[in-house]
Each structure stands twice: as structure tokens, then as C-alpha cells.
Design an enzyme around this catalytic site. Structure first.
Site, PDB file in Angstrom:
ATOM      1  N   SER A  72       2.086  -1.997  -2.021  1.00 38.99           N
ATOM      2  CA  SER A  72       1.684  -1.823  -0.672  1.00 38.99           C
ATOM      3  C   SER A  72       3.262  -1.628   0.082  1.00 38.99           C
ATOM      4  O   SER A  72       3.222  -0.715   0.745  1.00 38.99           O
ATOM      5  CB  SER A  72       0.817  -3.040   0.104  1.00 38.99           C
ATOM      6  N   ASP A 104       3.012  -8.029  -2.700  1.00 33.85           N
ATOM      7  CA  ASP A 104       2.236  -6.929  -3.120  1.00 33.85           C
ATOM      8  C   ASP A 104       3.281  -5.556  -3.086  1.00 33.85           C
ATOM      9  O   ASP A 104       3.518  -5.068  -2.196  1.00 33.85           O
ATOM     10  CB  ASP A 104       1.081  -6.712  -2.228  1.00 33.85           C
ATOM     11  N   ARG A 157      -5.353  -7.891  -5.693  1.00 28.56           N
ATOM     12  CA  ARG A 157      -5.093  -7.389  -4.627  1.00 28.56           C
ATOM     13  C   ARG A 157      -5.954  -8.172  -3.794  1.00 28.56           C
ATOM     14  O   ARG A 157      -6.867  -7.833  -3.020  1.00 28.56           O
ATOM     15  CB  ARG A 157      -5.622  -5.977  -4.591  1.00 28.56           C
ATOM     16  N   GLN A 215      -0.692 -10.720  -0.605  1.00 26.33           N
ATOM     17  CA  GLN A 215      -0.011  -9.634   0.066  1.00 26.33           C
ATOM     18  C   GLN A 215       1.308  -9.717   0.248  1.00 26.33           C
ATOM     19  O   GLN A 215       2.217  -8.743   0.176  1.00 26.33           O
ATOM     20  CB  GLN A 215      -0.632  -9.896   1.430  1.00 26.33           C
ATOM     21  N   TYR A 268      -7.857   1.232  -4.305  1.00 30.23           N
ATOM     22  CA  TYR A 268      -7.541   2.320  -4.932  1.00 30.23           C
ATOM     23  C   TYR A 268      -9.206   3.085  -5.006  1.00 30.23           C
ATOM     24  O   TYR A 268     -10.110   2.733  -4.394  1.00 30.23           O
ATOM     25  CB  TYR A 268      -7.733   2.095  -6.717  1.00 30.23           C
TER      26      TYR A 268
END
Length: 377
Positions: free
Chosen positions: A132, A129, A121, A126, A227
Site C-alpha cells: 500500500s 503494508d 491485509r 496496515q 486485489y
């Protein structure tokens, strides 16, 4: 010519790994794309749209014997894997920390397995990802689902027949799903309180117009990739008391807390639910890994003491077109790491993203976290 195969997803899955626009970009780069017939139907993409993008519609057996890279969001069944072309690369979201025995079994086959939920992460990751991009949809849909189930209004109304106070919402977890839930709930007129063990998210929560509920002394979660992390017993007791206080006042609770490879933490106990108002609603987005309440069951709705508890860890599937669009873009960005400019497969395991997402290669488990869990069994 490199060949990418796209399988039709099993069961109730509504998404597809590549939408026609992203598939067309691969075709333009001289990469062959084979799609199982009707693979995009549940995401409202017809075979004709794919054919217009230069994709070839094929049956499952043709794809399994011709592909170099196989795209399947969910892990294919045993028969499919047995018929797969040796040396194939499989890419999807396989939740390997919850299926370590299955990963070990797959490692023995001559395939390379990438699970995009295992990507580090980091800022660089990103664009690919998938957690997300899909969580964003889930947070939005969780609020809409709650609005449909909740027996009263969300916004405040002042009418000649009397005034209606705004609904009070408690959101547990201010990750991507939680923050999108905050934004959506505020747009619908709710008063929103947010709890998270990470003080760093306070500013984001407040910028969206919600109140941040603080409990001091939380363990550092800055390296947990968004998390939750396990907390001390003392913190858990103070956390429990604070959540209980807010839960008793809440009309709607949305829970999102998960720990990689572990059962989700119980944040809303049966005692708390017993003290909630009749007609209240809980949407539990952590249902897959056990849920954040004592009563949560994945893909089920439970009514306890007049409180409706909905367990659904796949709400993104209720927006299949946009979910597939974002997932496809994530896939495209990841494939840029393993396909070179000449359109050839290039597995560069010196790249931390390629290495981090790879679970199995050359007959063995290569992911350190999965290997560690196997040793602990």
C-alpha cells in the site's frame, strides 16, 4: 548485540531498506546497524548521514558474516545468499507467488525468509503494508507520467484563442494506487471515470469527485486483500462491453488490476485500443505480472494505433526518497513483531502477521500459499 545489515540494492532499484532516521531509532535501542557503502545514495541519503545516525558503513562480506537480520528489498543474488551467515533472517519484498521454485531453493538453506508482500491485509497490518505504501506513490506518479506524455492539456482552459475541454481519464481498479490516481487526476482538472469489481469502493471513488462505473454481478472480492478476483464468463463479457464503451471516449487510461500469483487480467484488448483516439495514453501499473492490455511490456513504451502504452510496475522508484521513507517505516513496524523489548530476536509464529509473512524457516517452506503452489506444479 543484535545486528541488522542493510544491503545495496541491485540494478535500477533506487530505494533503500532503512533511511537514516529509522536506522537511528534502532541504534538508540542498542541494536547494531551495518550498511553497505552507498546503499542509500540513489535515495539521496549519503554515507555521512548514516554515520551521523550511528550506523556503521561496511563492505558486503562483513555484513553477510555479521548480520542477524538482513534487509534487502529485492532478493539477493545466488552468491550473496551462499555467503550469508547461517541462521540469518532475511526481510524484503520477494514476490514468492511468482518465484515458487526459487523459494523452494532458498528454503533448503539455513535461513528464515520473510516477504512483506505476503502479509495478511488486515487492519493491524496496515502500519507495515509495503504494497500500500508503495502503491500510493505509484498511483500519484502514474498520473504525472500520463500528463507529461499526453499531447494535450489535462484541465479545462477558456482563453481568447478558444476553449480547451478537460481530459477524460479512465482508471481501472480503485485500490490504493487507483484512488491516489483519482485524487491526483482530479487535482489536475481531469474528468475521471473509475471501474472496479468491488461495489464497496463506490463511495470512496465518488468522494474524490470521480464517477463510478458499475457492472452488476461481480464475484465477492472482499477477502482478496485489495486485489482483483477471477470473475464469471457472463460478468467478463458485460465488463468488457462497459470498459470498451468508456475506453473509446478516454484520453488517458490507468490500469492497476492484479491477481496474486496469477497473470494480470486483460482489461484493455487490442480491439479497444484500435477504437481509442490517437494521442491517447495508457499507463499500466500491472506490467510486472503481464499487464492489463494485450500490448503491455514491463519497463517498455509501446505505440499502437497512435496510442502510447507505458508498462511500469515500479513507478514508486521515481520518488526514491519518500518511497524509502515509507518502506523504512513499514520495516520498523514489522521488526517490532520479531525483536523484543530487550533488543533480541524473537520469532513468534503464533502471531498471524509473523506467520503470514514467513516463507521459509528451518529448511522448509512454511507459507501455505507458496507450499500449495509448489504442490500444484
Amino acid at each position: 548485540m543484535l545486528t541488522i545489515g542493510v544491503l545495496k540494492e541491485p540494478g535500477k532499484e533506487t530505494r533503500v531498506s532503512l533511511n537514516p532516521d529509522i536506522a537511528a531509532s534502532f541504534v538508540k535501542n542498542n541494536i547494531k546497524v551495518l550498511l553497505e557503502a552507498d546503499a542509500g545514495a540513489k535515495a539521496f541519503h549519503s554515507n555521512q548521514q548514516y554515520e551521523g545516525a550511528g550506523v556503521q558503513i561496511a563492505n558486503r562480506s562483513e555484513i553477510l558474516t555479521q548480520n542477524d537480520i538482513l534487509l534487502s528489498i529485492n532478493l539477493p543474488d545466488h552468491e550473496t545468499l551462499n555467503n550469508l551467515k547461517p541462521g540469518s533472517v532475511i526481510i524484503g519484498v520477494f514476490q514468492p507467488l511468482f518465484h515458487v521454485a526459487k523459494m523452494e531453493e532458498l528454503a533448503k538453506k539455513d535461513i528464515t525468509l520473510f516477504s512483506l508482500d505476503m502479509l495478511p491485509r488486515t487492519t493491524r497490518a496496515q502500519a507495515m503494508d509495503v504494497l500500500s505504501s508503495q502503491a500510493n506513490i505509484a498511483g500519484y506518479k502514474a498520473v504525472l507520467l500520463a500528463a507529461n506524455v499526453f499531447p494535450r492539456y489535462f484541465p479545462m482552459f477558456m482563453t481568447a484563442a478558444g476553449s480547451i475541454p478537460p481530459a477524460k481519464m479512465l482508471i481501472l481498479g480503485a485500490g490504493v494506487a487507483g484512488l491516489q490516481a483519482v485524487a491526483t487526476a482530479r487535482r489536475l482538472g481531469c474528468v475521471v471515470d473509475v471501474f472496479d469489481t468491488r461495489p464497496a469502493v463506490k463511495e470512496e471513488v465518488m468522494s474524490l469527485g470521480a464517477k463510478f462505473v458499475e457492472v452488476e454481478g461481480a464475484a465477492d472480492a472482499s477477502k482478496a486483500g485489495g486485489y482483483a478476483v477471477e470473475q464469471s464468463e457472463d460478468f467478463q463479457q458485460r465488463q468488457k462491453a462497459k470498459i470498451a464503451e468508456h475506453a473509446a471516449k478516454a484520453d488517458v487510461i490507468i490500469t492497476t488490476a492484479q491477481i496474486p500469483g496469477r497473470k494480470a487480467p486483460i482489461l484493455i484488448t487490442k480491439e479497444m485500443i484500435a477504437n481509442m483516439k490517437a494521442g491517447s495514453v495508457i499507463i499500466d501499473l500491472a506490467a510486472f505480472s503481464g499487464g492489463n492490455t494485450d500490448f503491455t511490456k514491463d519497463n517498455e513504451t509501446i505505440v499502437e494505433n497512435g496510442v502510447t502504452i507505458i508498462g511500469d510496475s515500479a513507478l514508486y522508484a521515481t520518488a526514491p526518497s519518500d518511497a524509502s521513507k515509507m518502506y523504512s517505516k513499514n520495516i520498523q513496524n514489522f521488526l517490532k513483531l520479531i525483536i523484543d523489548k530487550d533488543g533480541q530476536l524473537n520469532l513468534n509464529f503464533e502471531d498471524d502477521l509473523v506467520k503470514g509473512a514467513c516463507i521459509a524457516h528451518e529448511g522448509k517452506i512454511v507459507n501455505e500459499r507458496v507450499a500449495g503452489m509448489l504442490q500444484a506444479v
